[in-house]
Design a protein around this motif. Structure first.
Motif, short mmCIF file in Angstrom:
data_model
loop_
_atom_site.label_atom_id
_atom_site.label_comp_id
_atom_site.label_asym_id
_atom_site.label_seq_id
_atom_site.Cartn_x
_atom_site.Cartn_y
_atom_site.Cartn_z
N UNK A 1 5.87 16.69 -8.22
CA UNK A 1 4.58 16.05 -7.99
C UNK A 1 4.54 15.44 -6.59
N UNK A 2 5.62 14.79 -6.19
CA UNK A 2 5.66 14.17 -4.86
C UNK A 2 5.54 15.23 -3.76
N UNK A 3 6.29 16.31 -3.89
CA UNK A 3 6.27 17.37 -2.87
C UNK A 3 4.87 17.99 -2.78
N UNK A 4 4.25 18.22 -3.95
CA UNK A 4 2.91 18.80 -3.96
C UNK A 4 1.92 17.91 -3.23
N UNK A 36 1.72 6.84 -6.75
CA UNK A 36 0.67 7.83 -7.01
C UNK A 36 1.18 9.25 -6.81
N UNK A 37 1.88 9.47 -5.73
CA UNK A 37 2.38 10.81 -5.42
C UNK A 37 3.40 11.28 -6.44
N UNK A 38 4.19 10.37 -6.95
CA UNK A 38 5.21 10.72 -7.95
C UNK A 38 4.59 11.15 -9.27
N UNK A 39 3.45 10.54 -9.61
CA UNK A 39 2.87 10.77 -10.95
C UNK A 39 1.56 11.55 -10.93
N UNK A 40 1.03 11.87 -9.75
CA UNK A 40 -0.29 12.51 -9.67
C UNK A 40 -0.37 13.78 -10.52
N UNK A 41 0.61 14.66 -10.37
CA UNK A 41 0.61 15.93 -11.11
C UNK A 41 1.65 15.95 -12.24
N UNK A 42 2.25 14.80 -12.53
CA UNK A 42 3.37 14.76 -13.46
C UNK A 42 3.00 15.30 -14.85
N UNK A 52 0.84 -1.21 0.00
CA UNK A 52 0.00 0.00 0.00
C UNK A 52 0.87 1.25 0.00
N UNK A 53 1.94 1.23 0.81
CA UNK A 53 2.85 2.39 0.87
C UNK A 53 3.53 2.63 -0.47
N UNK A 54 3.91 1.56 -1.15
CA UNK A 54 4.58 1.71 -2.46
C UNK A 54 3.61 2.22 -3.52
N UNK A 55 2.37 1.73 -3.50
CA UNK A 55 1.37 2.24 -4.44
C UNK A 55 1.11 3.73 -4.17
N UNK A 56 1.06 4.12 -2.90
CA UNK A 56 0.86 5.53 -2.55
C UNK A 56 2.03 6.38 -3.04
#
Length: 248
Positions: free
Chosen positions: A182-185, A157-163, A150-154
């Motif tokens: 994207x991750x920081x955002x 997601x954070x890396x590519x959410x706003x990519x 779950x942590x890896x999927x999250x």
């Protein structure tokens, strides 16, 4: 001699309830051209379904998906500016060479990271289903593996959410910078995104009585709302204490 402008990324921290504004704003935009957004969603969904039926064409989908996402975002901006937007706008980024390499890189890297996670998930489901069928307590190792998954999927997601939005609208060509931003955002606004995720699940569940036909409204609405979150999280701001610095 004037100093050249340097671009820096500034990421706003929004309130946990900001997702309510995103959904409200998305609904106002959706109401302007509902047929357009539903047609774009159906076109993208059908293309994705057909291309993923075969392993070779699935590769095409991997690289095509970021372009279609950028095209949908472009259509949202067009509607915001009261332009005449048509369904074919979803394909417009394909004809823009400036963003081609970075969008291809985003698609390829996302699949590269997700493939081992999906394989790990499939391997983990077998012992979990066996434990459920036998009504026995799951092994502590399986529980930890599930938490790690779950942590890896999250993380992905954070890396590519706003990519895609960062690459297409902020013109960032460095893949590492795109993923980091994207991750920081997401990290700075994790509370707002969690609330948005819960509201999204609630809206999806509301389509169950319609046998999920209501998804043709809900999913475009959620995509619009997520793009509005990008608009709020990233903003242009001039730093007066440092001439020639344009912070984004």
């Amino acid at each position: 001699m004037e100093k050249p402008f340097q671009l820096k990324l500034i990421i706003r921290r929004v309130s946990a309830t900001a997702s309510l504004q995103w959904l409200s704003g998305a609904w106002q935009l959706f109401k302007k051209t509902p047929v357009l957004f539903m047609a774009m969603f159906l076109l993208t969904a059908c293309l994705g379904f057909l291309l993923q039926l075969n392993q070779l064409t699935a590769i095409v989908w991997v690289f095509l998906n970021p372009f279609l996402t950028a095209g949908f975002y472009k259509a949202i901006v067009g509607v915001q500016h009261q332009q005449h937007v048509t369904v074919d706008w979803v394909f417009k980024p394909l004809a823009e060479p400036a963003c081609r390499l970075i969008l291809l890189a985003i698609g390829a890297l996302k699949v590269l990271l997700l493939t081992p996670l999906i394989s790990f998930q499939q391997q983990l489901l077998l012992p979990m289903s066996t434990a459920i069928e036998s009504q026995s307590t799951a092994d502590i190792t399986i529980t930890w593996q599930l938490l790690v998954l779950v942590a890896l999927f999250a993380l992905v997601f954070m890396l590519f959410a706003y990519a895609v939005a960062i690459a297409y609208f902020l013109k960032e060509q460095r893949i590492l910078a795109v993923l980091q931003t994207s991750f920081i955002a997401c990290w700075r606004n994790v509370a707002a995104l969690l609330v948005f995720g819960l509201l999204s699940m609630a809206l999806v569940l509301l389509t169950v009585p319609t046998f999920f036909i209501g998804l043709i409204v809900v999913l475009p609405l959620l995509n619009i709302a997520f793009f509005l979150s990008f608009n709020e999280v990233f903003a242009l701001q001039v730093k007066s204490s440092d001439d020639g610095i344009l912070e984004v």
